[in-house]
Design a protein around this motif. Structure first.
Motif, PDB file in Angstrom:
ATOM      1  N   ALA A  80       0.851  -1.203   0.000  1.00 28.41           N
ATOM      2  CA  ALA A  80       0.000   0.000   0.000  1.00 28.41           C
ATOM      3  C   ALA A  80       0.884   1.249   0.000  1.00 28.41           C
ATOM      4  O   ALA A  80       1.424   1.643   1.047  1.00 28.41           O
ATOM      5  CB  ALA A  80      -0.928  -0.021   1.217  1.00 28.41           C
TER       6      ALA A  80
ATOM      7  N   LYS B 296       0.386   4.338  -0.050  1.00 28.35           N
ATOM      8  CA  LYS B 296       0.018   5.465   0.820  1.00 28.35           C
ATOM      9  C   LYS B 296       0.766   5.439   2.155  1.00 28.35           C
ATOM     10  O   LYS B 296       0.943   6.464   2.793  1.00 28.35           O
ATOM     11  CB  LYS B 296      -1.495   5.468   1.082  1.00 28.35           C
ATOM     12  CG  LYS B 296      -1.986   4.239   1.832  1.00 28.35           C
ATOM     13  CD  LYS B 296      -3.487   4.260   2.067  1.00 28.35           C
ATOM     14  CE  LYS B 296      -4.293   3.791   0.887  1.00 28.35           C
ATOM     15  NZ  LYS B 296      -4.089   2.376   0.474  1.00 28.35           N
TER      16      LYS B 296
ATOM     17  N   ASP C 175      -0.498  -1.387  -4.267  1.00 21.54           N
ATOM     18  CA  ASP C 175      -1.866  -0.873  -4.089  1.00 21.54           C
ATOM     19  C   ASP C 175      -1.767   0.646  -4.149  1.00 21.54           C
ATOM     20  O   ASP C 175      -1.082   1.257  -3.328  1.00 21.54           O
ATOM     21  CB  ASP C 175      -2.400  -1.380  -2.739  1.00 21.54           C
ATOM     22  CG  ASP C 175      -3.390  -0.428  -2.052  1.00 21.54           C
ATOM     23  OD1 ASP C 175      -3.868   0.542  -2.672  1.00 21.54           O
ATOM     24  OD2 ASP C 175      -3.676  -0.667  -0.862  1.00 21.54           O
TER      25      ASP C 175
ATOM     26  N   ALA D 257      -6.799   0.500  -5.558  1.00 21.24           N
ATOM     27  CA  ALA D 257      -7.652   0.022  -4.472  1.00 21.24           C
ATOM     28  C   ALA D 257      -8.325   1.177  -3.738  1.00 21.24           C
ATOM     29  O   ALA D 257      -8.020   1.460  -2.574  1.00 21.24           O
ATOM     30  CB  ALA D 257      -6.836  -0.836  -3.509  1.00 21.24           C
TER      31      ALA D 257
ATOM     32  N   ARG E 108     -15.455  -4.660  -3.216  1.00 21.83           N
ATOM     33  CA  ARG E 108     -15.012  -4.571  -1.816  1.00 21.83           C
ATOM     34  C   ARG E 108     -16.215  -4.712  -0.892  1.00 21.83           C
ATOM     35  O   ARG E 108     -17.204  -3.987  -1.045  1.00 21.83           O
ATOM     36  CB  ARG E 108     -14.304  -3.222  -1.566  1.00 21.83           C
ATOM     37  CG  ARG E 108     -13.868  -3.066  -0.110  1.00 21.83           C
ATOM     38  CD  ARG E 108     -12.839  -1.999   0.050  1.00 21.83           C
ATOM     39  NE  ARG E 108     -12.590  -1.659   1.432  1.00 21.83           N
ATOM     40  CZ  ARG E 108     -11.745  -0.724   1.826  1.00 21.83           C
ATOM     41  NH1 ARG E 108     -11.069  -0.032   0.914  1.00 21.83           N
ATOM     42  NH2 ARG E 108     -11.575  -0.463   3.112  1.00 21.83           N
TER      43      ARG E 108
ATOM     44  N   LEU F  37     -12.119   0.864   8.829  1.00 20.70           N
ATOM     45  CA  LEU F  37     -12.295   1.319   7.447  1.00 20.70           C
ATOM     46  C   LEU F  37     -13.651   0.934   6.863  1.00 20.70           C
ATOM     47  O   LEU F  37     -14.141   1.559   5.937  1.00 20.70           O
ATOM     48  CB  LEU F  37     -11.154   0.777   6.576  1.00 20.70           C
ATOM     49  CG  LEU F  37      -9.755   1.249   6.995  1.00 20.70           C
ATOM     50  CD1 LEU F  37      -8.679   0.527   6.201  1.00 20.70           C
ATOM     51  CD2 LEU F  37      -9.612   2.757   6.814  1.00 20.70           C
TER      52      LEU F  37
ATOM     53  N   HIS G 220     -10.955  -5.068   3.762  1.00 14.00           N
ATOM     54  CA  HIS G 220      -9.870  -4.587   4.631  1.00 14.00           C
ATOM     55  C   HIS G 220     -10.361  -4.737   6.063  1.00 14.00           C
ATOM     56  O   HIS G 220     -11.379  -4.170   6.444  1.00 14.00           O
ATOM     57  CB  HIS G 220      -9.515  -3.132   4.313  1.00 14.00           C
ATOM     58  CG  HIS G 220      -8.176  -2.717   4.890  1.00 14.00           C
ATOM     59  ND1 HIS G 220      -7.894  -2.827   6.229  1.00 14.00           N
ATOM     60  CD2 HIS G 220      -7.067  -2.221   4.299  1.00 14.00           C
ATOM     61  CE1 HIS G 220      -6.650  -2.403   6.441  1.00 14.00           C
ATOM     62  NE2 HIS G 220      -6.120  -2.040   5.283  1.00 14.00           N
TER      63      HIS G 220
ATOM     64  N   SER H 215      -7.118  -1.027   9.986  1.00 13.99           N
ATOM     65  CA  SER H 215      -5.691  -0.888  10.262  1.00 13.99           C
ATOM     66  C   SER H 215      -5.449  -0.964  11.767  1.00 13.99           C
ATOM     67  O   SER H 215      -6.277  -0.510  12.560  1.00 13.99           O
ATOM     68  CB  SER H 215      -5.167   0.424   9.681  1.00 13.99           C
ATOM     69  OG  SER H 215      -3.784   0.316   9.427  1.00 13.99           O
TER      70      SER H 215
ATOM     71  N   GLY I 245      -5.168  -5.076   4.107  1.00 12.18           N
ATOM     72  CA  GLY I 245      -4.005  -4.852   4.980  1.00 12.18           C
ATOM     73  C   GLY I 245      -4.390  -5.089   6.430  1.00 12.18           C
ATOM     74  O   GLY I 245      -5.262  -5.898   6.728  1.00 12.18           O
ATOM     75  N   GLY I 246      -3.732  -4.363   7.339  1.00  7.04           N
ATOM     76  CA  GLY I 246      -4.073  -4.476   8.762  1.00  7.04           C
ATOM     77  C   GLY I 246      -3.004  -5.162   9.596  1.00  7.04           C
ATOM     78  O   GLY I 246      -3.139  -5.269  10.810  1.00  7.04           O
TER      79      GLY I 246
ATOM     80  N   GLU J  31      -2.987  -6.254   0.666  1.00  5.78           N
ATOM     81  CA  GLU J  31      -2.531  -4.860   0.510  1.00  5.78           C
ATOM     82  C   GLU J  31      -1.827  -4.378   1.782  1.00  5.78           C
ATOM     83  O   GLU J  31      -2.239  -3.379   2.386  1.00  5.78           O
ATOM     84  CB  GLU J  31      -3.738  -3.947   0.227  1.00  5.78           C
ATOM     85  CG  GLU J  31      -4.525  -4.294  -1.006  1.00  5.78           C
ATOM     86  CD  GLU J  31      -5.895  -3.606  -1.040  1.00  5.78           C
ATOM     87  OE1 GLU J  31      -6.229  -2.833  -0.115  1.00  5.78           O
ATOM     88  OE2 GLU J  31      -6.645  -3.868  -1.989  1.00  5.78           O
ATOM     89  N   PRO J  32      -0.769  -5.056   2.221  1.00  2.00           N
ATOM     90  CA  PRO J  32      -0.107  -4.614   3.455  1.00  2.00           C
ATOM     91  C   PRO J  32       0.631  -3.293   3.268  1.00  2.00           C
ATOM     92  O   PRO J  32       1.304  -3.099   2.259  1.00  2.00           O
ATOM     93  CB  PRO J  32       0.886  -5.744   3.742  1.00  2.00           C
ATOM     94  CG  PRO J  32       1.165  -6.345   2.396  1.00  2.00           C
ATOM     95  CD  PRO J  32      -0.087  -6.195   1.595  1.00  2.00           C
ATOM     96  N   GLY J  33       0.485  -2.404   4.237  1.00  2.00           N
ATOM     97  CA  GLY J  33       1.235  -1.141   4.211  1.00  2.00           C
ATOM     98  C   GLY J  33       2.165  -1.127   5.402  1.00  2.00           C
ATOM     99  O   GLY J  33       3.368  -1.377   5.315  1.00  2.00           O
ATOM    100  N   ARG J  34       1.557  -0.885   6.569  1.00  2.10           N
ATOM    101  CA  ARG J  34       2.277  -0.811   7.844  1.00  2.10           C
ATOM    102  C   ARG J  34       3.249  -1.983   8.027  1.00  2.10           C
ATOM    103  O   ARG J  34       4.355  -1.804   8.512  1.00  2.10           O
ATOM    104  CB  ARG J  34       1.189  -0.850   8.931  1.00  2.10           C
ATOM    105  CG  ARG J  34       1.626  -0.631  10.327  1.00  2.10           C
ATOM    106  CD  ARG J  34       0.382  -0.717  11.235  1.00  2.10           C
ATOM    107  NE  ARG J  34      -0.578   0.347  10.963  1.00  2.10           N
ATOM    108  CZ  ARG J  34      -0.455   1.588  11.411  1.00  2.10           C
ATOM    109  NH1 ARG J  34       0.569   1.923  12.166  1.00  2.10           N
ATOM    110  NH2 ARG J  34      -1.369   2.495  11.121  1.00  2.10           N
TER     111      ARG J  34
ATOM    112  N   TYR K  87       2.983   5.654   7.858  1.00  2.87           N
ATOM    113  CA  TYR K  87       2.124   6.842   7.803  1.00  2.87           C
ATOM    114  C   TYR K  87       2.731   8.070   8.471  1.00  2.87           C
ATOM    115  O   TYR K  87       2.011   8.990   8.826  1.00  2.87           O
ATOM    116  CB  TYR K  87       0.733   6.550   8.409  1.00  2.87           C
ATOM    117  CG  TYR K  87       0.039   5.398   7.714  1.00  2.87           C
ATOM    118  CD1 TYR K  87      -0.554   5.572   6.473  1.00  2.87           C
ATOM    119  CD2 TYR K  87       0.000   4.121   8.273  1.00  2.87           C
ATOM    120  CE1 TYR K  87      -1.170   4.508   5.806  1.00  2.87           C
ATOM    121  CE2 TYR K  87      -0.603   3.056   7.614  1.00  2.87           C
ATOM    122  CZ  TYR K  87      -1.185   3.262   6.391  1.00  2.87           C
ATOM    123  OH  TYR K  87      -1.782   2.209   5.734  1.00  2.87           O
TER     124      TYR K  87
HETATM  125  N1  PLP Z   1      -5.545  -0.899   1.483  1.00  2.00           N
HETATM  126  C1  PLP Z   1      -6.421   0.102   1.673  1.00  2.00           C
HETATM  127  C2  PLP Z   1      -7.569   0.225   0.734  1.00  2.00           C
HETATM  128  C3  PLP Z   1      -6.271   0.990   2.743  1.00  2.00           C
HETATM  129  O1  PLP Z   1      -7.156   1.985   2.924  1.00  2.00           O
HETATM  130  C4  PLP Z   1      -5.142   0.844   3.607  1.00  2.00           C
HETATM  131  C5  PLP Z   1      -4.946   1.745   4.733  1.00  2.00           C
HETATM  132  O2  PLP Z   1      -5.667   2.676   4.969  1.00  2.00           O
HETATM  133  C6  PLP Z   1      -4.238  -0.195   3.339  1.00  2.00           C
HETATM  134  C7  PLP Z   1      -4.464  -1.056   2.296  1.00  2.00           C
HETATM  135  C8  PLP Z   1      -3.013  -0.426   4.199  1.00  2.00           C
HETATM  136  O3  PLP Z   1      -3.382  -0.819   5.465  1.00  2.00           O
HETATM  137  P1  PLP Z   1      -2.286  -1.230   6.560  1.00  2.00           P
HETATM  138  O4  PLP Z   1      -1.268  -0.167   6.595  1.00  2.00           O
HETATM  139  O5  PLP Z   1      -3.058  -1.368   7.813  1.00  2.00           O
HETATM  140  O6  PLP Z   1      -1.709  -2.548   6.127  1.00  2.00           O
END
Ligand code: PLP
Length: 427
Positions: free
Chosen positions: A77, A79, A98, A121, A164, A176, A207, A210, A246-247, A283-286, A394
């Motif tokens: 992810a 972002k 993502d 996404a 979704r 979310l 999702h 988070s 993610g999460g 879609e892992p971010g964190r 973030y």
């Molecule tokens: N995908 C989507 C659509 C999201 O909105 C987010 C976070 O807001 C993520 C993935 C990433 O989530 P995380 O950082 O908890 O893995």
């Protein structure tokens, strides 16, 4: 890593011209790099905060993902932290991406990511961004509403859509599903609408929220996705993709990746067995970046407050107030919403040193720019440096230049061995 890279296309230039990546000498470590940088800044009388991105840690996180969730291809992810070296490294390792907007799609494409490795996404997209995705050949995108389907049919009629769904996210800090995701009872109608518009829907996403503090909700969410697959089949769709979102924590807290994987792998085996041929992505971010960044910030100011609450004859207590060169409007903005950090001194500390009750503030004039309250640390002096781990998720993406304080610089470091494996392994 060498084994993984031998299966990847030749990568001579994961970081062209090294992209500012510092290759650590044999005996060096990220910690030594921080020592050197601090010395250098001190010699220039600079208090500039900086972050160190440890690329070896990022790679370890990916290898761990592959070992615990071998069926699930991660689409990072963007972002969460769009630092170029993070994106380039993950692209070299073979993750997808993502993206939430035209800007993120354009950034990853400019680094050589293939359009088929991107999922757009976001379920509520500006029409101009959908048209941009269409022009770039980015086809995979999510939706959760009829209005969005109508927009997609106008702007990208050949899109491959992912429905979704809202899931139980009550165990997560960021819920979310309060903003996105179709209720299960509406999915049949949405699929009929897609069919009427001649759109292709290829799968389901969710999702869990988070900062998820339980692993079990994944099981119900995967079961819910299965029921949407079954409805879709009855309506004549051939679904082939499940996106579990993610999460996942990046520091194995409150839930470890192993705990998540036990629930997820069990539910996948039951509801989407390997033989089903369904592709599973996430879609892992964190998870990827949280523990890969360390912040170094300088003590730019200090005040000693004598708290005169003493009873007769007692010495007034001292409350130390320290002001750092970075704070909640910069790299640590996640503190405004959730979380805590544990700053520690860069200089060596003797166990016998007296500790004082301290408040650590950020540099701006705002009183909510507070990093830690009631913290017990040895006495600090103007010019000392504090380090804070696990700041990668973030922070950078949301940081501002409020009050005119510049964002922290980022230095990426990698060990010599990893650099060679990444850049030359398949030659
Ligand atoms: N995908 C989507 C659509 C999201 O909105 C987010 C976070 O807001 C993520 C993935 C990433 O989530 P995380 O950082 O908890 O893995």
């Amino acid at each position: 890593l060498a084994q993984l890279m031998s299966k990847r296309p030749t990568m001579n230039d994961v970081w062209p011209d090294k992209c500012g990546v510092y290759i650590l000498d044999k005996e060096s470590t990220a910690t030594r790099f921080i020592d050197k940088k601090i010395k250098e800044l001190d010699s220039m009388d600079s208090e500039e905060p900086f972050q160190v991105l440890n690329l070896d840690t990022l790679i370890q996180m990916h290898l761990k993902w592959l070992s615990y969730l071998p069926r699930v291809k991660p689409f990072y992810a963007v972002k969460c932290n769009s630092t170029e070296t993070v994106l380039r490294t993950l692209n070299a390792l073979g993750t997808g991406f993502d993206c939430a907007s035209k800007g993120e799609i354009s950034q990853v494409l400019s680094l050589g990511v293939k359009p088929e490795n991107i999922i757009y996404a976001h379920t509520t997209k500006p029409q101009s961004h959908i048209k941009y995705a269409c022009a770039q050949g980015v086809n995979l995108m999510t939706f959760d509403d009829e209005e969005e389907l109508r927009k997609v049919s106008r702007c990208h009629p050949k899109a491959k859509l992912v429905l979704r769904i809202a899931v139980d996210d009550s165990s997560s800090f960021y819920r979310l599903s309060s903003k996105f995701g179709a209720g299960l009872s509406t999915t049949g109608r949405l699929l009929e609408c897609a069919a009427e518009l001649g759109l292709e829907v290829v799968g389901v996403s969710f999702h869990i929220g988070s900062i998820c503090s339980q692993s079990l909700p994944f099981r119900q969410a995967i079961a819910d996705a299965r029921s949407v697959f079954d409805t879709a089949k009855l309506l004549g769709f051939q679904f082939s993709l499940l996106d579990i979102g993610g999460g996942f924590s990046g520091k194995d807290f409150p839930v470890t990746l192993q705990e998540f994987s036990e629930v997820i792998n069990g539910a996948l085996d039951e509801y989407f067995p390997f033989e089903s041929g369904v592709q599973i992505i996430a879609e892992p971010g964190r998870y990827y970046v949280e523990s890969t960044f360390t912040l170094a910030a300088n003590v730019i100011a200090k005040r000693v407050i004598m708290e005169d609450m003493r009873k007769e004859g007692e010495v007034p207590e001292r409350l130390m107030m320290y002001y750092l060169s970075d704070g909640v409007y910069g790299s640590l903005n996640f503190l405004l919403i959730n979380g805590q950090v544990s700053p520690y001194l860069h200089r060596a500390v003797e166990s016998s040193e007296k500790r004082y009750r301290s408040v650590i503030w950020g540099p701006t004039c705002d009183c909510i720019d507070k990093i830690v309250d009631n913290y017990l640390v040895p006495e600090l002096h103007v010019g000392d440096w504090l380090l804070i781990d696990n700041v990668g998720a973030y922070g950078i993406s949301i940081s501002t230049e409020f009050n005119g304080f510049e964002r922290s610089s980022i230095y990426s470091v990698v060990t010599n061995e990893t650099w060679h494996t990444l850049n030359h392994s398949s030659q």
